[in-house]
Design a protein around this motif. Structure first.
Motif, PDB file in Angstrom:
ATOM      1  N   ASN A   2       1.185  -1.600   0.048  1.00 21.92           N
ATOM      2  CA  ASN A   2       0.067  -0.432  -0.300  1.00 21.92           C
ATOM      3  C   ASN A   2       0.671   1.445  -0.102  1.00 21.92           C
ATOM      4  N   LYS A   3       0.058   1.953  -0.193  1.00 17.84           N
ATOM      5  CA  LYS A   3       0.849   4.378  -0.024  1.00 17.84           C
ATOM      6  C   LYS A   3       1.605   3.975   1.133  1.00 17.84           C
ATOM      7  N   GLU A   4       0.794   3.473   2.092  1.00 17.63           N
ATOM      8  CA  GLU A   4       2.050   4.403   3.679  1.00 17.63           C
ATOM      9  C   GLU A   4       3.551   3.281   3.450  1.00 17.63           C
ATOM     10  N   GLU A   5       3.200   2.238   3.022  1.00 12.23           N
ATOM     11  CA  GLU A   5       4.269   0.563   2.933  1.00 12.23           C
ATOM     12  C   GLU A   5       5.761   1.068   2.529  1.00 12.23           C
ATOM     13  N   ASN A   6       4.762   2.065   0.787  1.00 15.37           N
ATOM     14  CA  ASN A   6       5.667   2.291   0.151  1.00 15.37           C
ATOM     15  C   ASN A   6       6.366   3.791   0.379  1.00 15.37           C
ATOM     16  N   GLU A   7       6.047   4.534   1.168  1.00 19.31           N
ATOM     17  CA  GLU A   7       7.060   6.467   1.186  1.00 19.31           C
ATOM     18  C   GLU A   7       7.373   5.293   2.238  1.00 19.31           C
ATOM     19  N   LYS A   8       8.233   4.328   3.309  1.00 18.22           N
ATOM     20  CA  LYS A   8       8.640   3.784   3.712  1.00 18.22           C
ATOM     21  C   LYS A   8       9.437   3.581   3.829  1.00 18.22           C
ATOM     22  N   ARG A   9       9.440   2.577   2.577  1.00 18.34           N
ATOM     23  CA  ARG A   9      10.300   2.291   2.083  1.00 18.34           C
ATOM     24  C   ARG A   9      11.122   3.235   1.167  1.00 18.34           C
ATOM     25  N   LEU A  10      10.602   3.837   0.246  1.00 14.35           N
ATOM     26  CA  LEU A  10      11.670   5.249   0.360  1.00 14.35           C
ATOM     27  C   LEU A  10      12.308   5.606   0.717  1.00 14.35           C
ATOM     28  N   GLU A  11      11.984   5.850   1.773  1.00 15.09           N
ATOM     29  CA  GLU A  11      12.333   7.158   3.092  1.00 15.09           C
ATOM     30  C   GLU A  11      13.502   6.191   3.511  1.00 15.09           C
ATOM     31  N   ARG A  12      12.990   5.074   4.429  1.00 20.04           N
ATOM     32  CA  ARG A  12      14.572   4.282   4.676  1.00 20.04           C
ATOM     33  C   ARG A  12      15.899   3.789   3.420  1.00 20.04           C
ATOM     34  N   LEU A  13      15.455   2.912   2.150  1.00 20.03           N
ATOM     35  CA  LEU A  13      16.252   3.799   1.166  1.00 20.03           C
ATOM     36  C   LEU A  13      16.590   5.080   1.322  1.00 20.03           C
ATOM     37  N   LYS A  14      16.164   6.767   0.854  1.00 24.07           N
ATOM     38  CA  LYS A  14      17.228   8.038   0.962  1.00 24.07           C
ATOM     39  C   LYS A  14      17.774   7.550   1.779  1.00 24.07           C
ATOM     40  N   SER A  15      17.475   7.161   3.108  1.00 22.59           N
ATOM     41  CA  SER A  15      18.261   7.239   4.333  1.00 22.59           C
ATOM     42  C   SER A  15      19.024   6.624   4.031  1.00 22.59           C
ATOM     43  N   ILE A  16      19.451   5.651   3.616  1.00 19.47           N
ATOM     44  CA  ILE A  16      20.844   4.422   3.243  1.00 19.47           C
ATOM     45  C   ILE A  16      22.294   5.795   1.726  1.00 19.47           C
ATOM     46  N   VAL A  17      20.641   6.675   0.599  1.00 23.31           N
ATOM     47  CA  VAL A  17      22.057   7.200   0.102  1.00 23.31           C
ATOM     48  C   VAL A  17      22.056   8.200   0.465  1.00 23.31           C
ATOM     49  N   LEU A  18      21.678   8.516   1.509  1.00 17.72           N
ATOM     50  CA  LEU A  18      22.303  10.098   2.331  1.00 17.72           C
ATOM     51  C   LEU A  18      23.602   9.289   3.499  1.00 17.72           C
ATOM     52  N   ALA A  19      24.089   8.749   3.107  1.00 18.92           N
ATOM     53  CA  ALA A  19      24.860   8.257   4.314  1.00 18.92           C
ATOM     54  C   ALA A  19      25.863   7.313   3.699  1.00 18.92           C
ATOM     55  N   MET A  20      25.065   7.126   2.339  1.00 22.07           N
ATOM     56  CA  MET A  20      26.475   6.978   1.403  1.00 22.07           C
ATOM     57  C   MET A  20      27.437   7.490   1.063  1.00 22.07           C
ATOM     58  N   PRO A  21      28.971   6.968   0.366  1.00 26.21           N
ATOM     59  CA  PRO A  21      30.263   7.936   0.067  1.00 26.21           C
ATOM     60  C   PRO A  21      30.523   8.349  -0.637  1.00 26.21           C
ATOM     61  N   GLU A  22      30.518   9.963  -0.782  1.00 23.48           N
ATOM     62  CA  GLU A  22      31.345  10.654  -2.074  1.00 23.48           C
ATOM     63  C   GLU A  22      32.817   9.703  -3.136  1.00 23.48           C
ATOM     64  N   GLN A  23      32.322   8.396  -3.134  1.00 23.11           N
ATOM     65  CA  GLN A  23      33.283   7.755  -3.705  1.00 23.11           C
ATOM     66  C   GLN A  23      33.370   7.135  -4.703  1.00 23.11           C
ATOM     67  N   PRO A  24      34.750   6.101  -5.304  1.00 24.28           N
ATOM     68  CA  PRO A  24      33.972   5.091  -6.579  1.00 24.28           C
ATOM     69  C   PRO A  24      34.144   4.193  -6.407  1.00 24.28           C
ATOM     70  N   GLY A  25      33.025   3.337  -6.946  1.00 21.28           N
ATOM     71  CA  GLY A  25      32.672   1.801  -6.121  1.00 21.28           C
ATOM     72  C   GLY A  25      31.495   1.085  -6.907  1.00 21.28           C
ATOM     73  N   SER A  26      30.734  -0.473  -6.844  1.00 22.66           N
ATOM     74  CA  SER A  26      29.901  -0.566  -7.016  1.00 22.66           C
ATOM     75  C   SER A  26      28.597  -0.650  -6.193  1.00 22.66           C
ATOM     76  N   TYR A  27      27.779  -0.599  -6.080  1.00 22.61           N
ATOM     77  CA  TYR A  27      26.213  -0.629  -6.068  1.00 22.61           C
ATOM     78  C   TYR A  27      25.514  -1.935  -6.119  1.00 22.61           C
ATOM     79  N   GLN A  28      24.900  -2.325  -5.571  1.00 23.29           N
ATOM     80  CA  GLN A  28      23.950  -3.413  -5.777  1.00 23.29           C
ATOM     81  C   GLN A  28      22.696  -2.976  -4.482  1.00 23.29           C
ATOM     82  N   TYR A  29      21.404  -3.293  -5.824  1.00 23.13           N
ATOM     83  CA  TYR A  29      20.132  -3.495  -5.699  1.00 23.13           C
ATOM     84  C   TYR A  29      19.379  -4.271  -5.092  1.00 23.13           C
TER      85      TYR A  29
END
Length: 619
Positions: A2-29
């Motif tokens: 549902n919409k609420e679960e999706n918003e929580k999912r996106l919020e959690r993913l964005k918090s991970i992204v904000l903590a990511m380093p500005e360095q080269p590397g490989s990312y996995q989804y």
């Protein structure tokens, strides 16, 4: 979902992204079931991954991919080339649903030096260690071809595929090919080049392929200069381009090495309080990094790093079903693992792997710290205060920090500003502005002493809490004059630090103590950036105050000095007579027509009295 679960999912993913380093590397989804659905590479991990979550993303495939993501992991490397190689390796291993399928099984090409009597050097994608020694792989094909061309031009290795032996050369069994006649080969097959000389050329070519390109770079550079002296500018330009490519060439990769077959790498990183430890695990299979994970372990009984590794290594190896017979660790271990040996590398490819593992462990620790500080901002402020306290050796936390700065133009409109930081955050209600009253001319030291004296003398009289640290916007001189007032005159024991600038007017060092000494602090650290922010803030505050005062002074009119004449009357007079001079020369009747008889009388009386004073002075 549902919409609420999706918003929580996106919020959690964005918090991970904000903590990511500005360095080269490989990312996995990962999807909901923990399966890797996409592998990517990036020169800047944070910037690249965040682009997937922008609202303006309009590609249908990208939207579908984002809707399936439930978790993100990444591996940090040192170069963009290594990020390319790591992405290629992970795609082959996990075959993610949303990546382009590599059906032909090919990979980035390598360069092989064969094991023949007279070795050949050429490009290949097939790795067979019994056939020769391999260098690479090369994510940038143009760089590989330039190296092959330079080796061919300098050392002239043979390119023919016929099997040549020493006996065959002595018995004259071979005939020279076209490459010999056009001077691309020195004729090792017919004895024109000795076996020893040929082997020496191959040895030097291998040094270049290992990354030891200094001699080759010097040769190309000298040849380029010689061509320029002989006015062969086109050839010199070609050599220049090769020289630049050679300077950028790096044959050694830290994530791919044909010399490593199947190893596990473990490193451990402690947190600030030494209560938790972060253990990074890297698995290398067939010369490529194909797994990299970091796990957090809590110390329950003050275990040592070796004790934690003793517990973690068997667990992690069992979890990933690793059968590697070699385990790379950062220090000597006093115990053994069944069917495997520990190894502490000192140099080479395995040392590089150990460094990558340590880098990823430290990055994971930093990410966890940023996430916890985002949830609890006071944690970051306390950490910064403790860091500054430890750095300067202060007796208590520097909760209240004050900073001063002066501003004037050749001594005119001299002002000063004082800003206050509480808990490493600006407390703007405590900011103060000061007009310099006792100093004549542009004397920054005297102005600073006046302001400091006025501020802390008043704070003592009013029994206000004194600052825990004073920061001066300057070096030793500013610190000395502030110390003369606080310690010499007012007898206050307040620590004083200074931020000094280099010849380019950029803050480059922190000073503390008396006599002032330079404190070792990384100018790129978070703490130093905060201190420079305080310096910039006080400078902005003082400059703004000085600019406002100067503007008011410039707009001041003599009409402002006449009691009973307000802004509206002043505007009416200036609109009617255009200047103060014409207003002074106007008769009382002319003034009365503009502003009325009462105000006209006040204005006429003011200018008449002023004229009488001037006449008295003249006479």
């Amino acid at each position: 979902m549902n919409k609420e679960e999706n918003e929580k999912r996106l919020e959690r993913l964005k918090s991970i992204v904000l903590a990511m380093p500005e360095q080269p590397g490989s990312y996995q989804y990962y999807d909901r079931d923990g399966v890797i659905i996409y592998v990517g590479k990036a020169k800047n991990l944070k910037r690249r991954v965040s682009s997937y979550f922008h609202k303006e993303v309009d590609r249908f495939k990208t939207k579908v991919l984002v809707s399936k993501i439930w978790d993100i992991s990444y591996t940090v490397v040192n170069t963009e080339e290594d990020a390319l190689l790591l992405e290629n390796s992970l795609i082959k291993q996990y075959n993610p649903r949303y990546n382009v399928l590599l059906k032909d099984g090919k990979t980035y090409p390598s360069i092989v030096v064969t094991n023949e009597t007279f070795p050949r050097i050429f490009k290949t994608r097939n790795i067979n260690k019994r056939f020769g020694t391999y260098f690479g792989p090369f994510p940038h094909i143009s760089a590989m071809y330039n190296i092959l061309e330079l080796i061919k031009k300098i050392y002239k290795p043979r390119s023919c595929q016929q099997p040549i032996t020493k006996e065959g050369v002595e018995l004259h069994r071979y005939k020279p090919c076209l490459e010999y006649h056009i001077h691309n080969c020195d004729g090792c097959c017919i004895g024109k080049q000795s076996w020893a000389d040929y082997q020496e050329n191959i040895r030097q070519a291998k040094e270049i392929l290992k990354g030891n390109t200094r001699d080759l770079s010097k040769w190309v550079y000298d040849r380029m200069l010689k061509c320029a002296e002989e006015l062969k500018f086109e050839e010199a330009e070609t050599l220049k381009q090769r020289y630049l490519l050679l300077q950028e060439f790096v044959a050694k990769s830290e994530v791919v090495s044909h010399t490593i077959t199947d190893v596990d790498v473990f490193t451990i990183t402690d947190d600030e309080n030494n209560k938790n430890a972060f253990i990074n695990y890297i698995h290398v299979k067939n010369g490529t990094v194909n797994q990299s994970f970091t796990y957090e372990y809590k110390r329950k009984l003050d275990e040592t790093d070796e004790d934690l590794l003793n517990q973690a290594i068997p667990e992690i190896r069992e979890r990933f079903q690793s059968k590697a017979r070699e385990i790379i660790v950062p220090f000597e271990m006093s115990w053994r693992v069944k069917d495997a040996d520990f190894f502490v590398p000192q140099r080479g490819d395995k040392k590089h792997l150990l460094e990558i593992s340590e880098m990823n462990g430290k990055q994971y620790k930093f990410d966890r710290l940023k996430q916890s500080e985002k949830l609890n901002p006071e944690q970051k402020q306390t950490r910064m205060m403790k860091e500054l306290q430890k750095l300067l050796g202060l007796q208590k936390l520097p909760y209240q920090i004050e900073c001063f700065d002066n501003s004037n133009i050749s001594g005119t409109d001299a002002v000063a500003g004082c800003i206050v930081y509480k808990g490493m955050k600006p407390s703007r209600k405590d900011y103060r502005k000061y007009n310099i009253k006792t100093v004549v001319g542009p004397d920054d030291y005297a102005s600073m002493q006046e302001v400091v004296r006025r501020r802390y003398k008043r704070m003592v009289e009013e029994k206000q809490p004194l600052p825990d640290l004073i920061i001066t916007d300057g070096g030793k001189g500013q610190m000395d004059v502030v110390h003369e007032v606080t310690d010499g005159e007012l007898h206050l024991d307040i620590p004083i630090a200074g931020l000094a600038k280099d010849d380019r007017h950029r803050t480059n060092e922190l000073l503390f103590g008396f006599p002032p000494r330079t404190v070792a602090v990384d100018v790129k650290s978070e703490l130093f950036r905060l201190l420079t922010q305080i310096q910039d803030e006080v400078h902005r505050y003082a400059i703004t105050f000085h600019r406002d005062k100067r503007s008011k002074h410039a707009l001041h009119s003599e009409l402002d000095d006449i009691r009973g004449i307000g802004p509206k009357t002043k505007d009416t007079l200036l609109k009617q007579f255009r200047s103060v001079k014409r207003i002074a020369e106007a008769s009382q009747e002319e003034l009365a027509k503009a502003v009325g008889a009462a105000k006209a009388q006040i204005i006429a009386h003011h200018f008449k009295a002023k004229q009488e004073n001037v006449n008295e002075i003249v006479n």
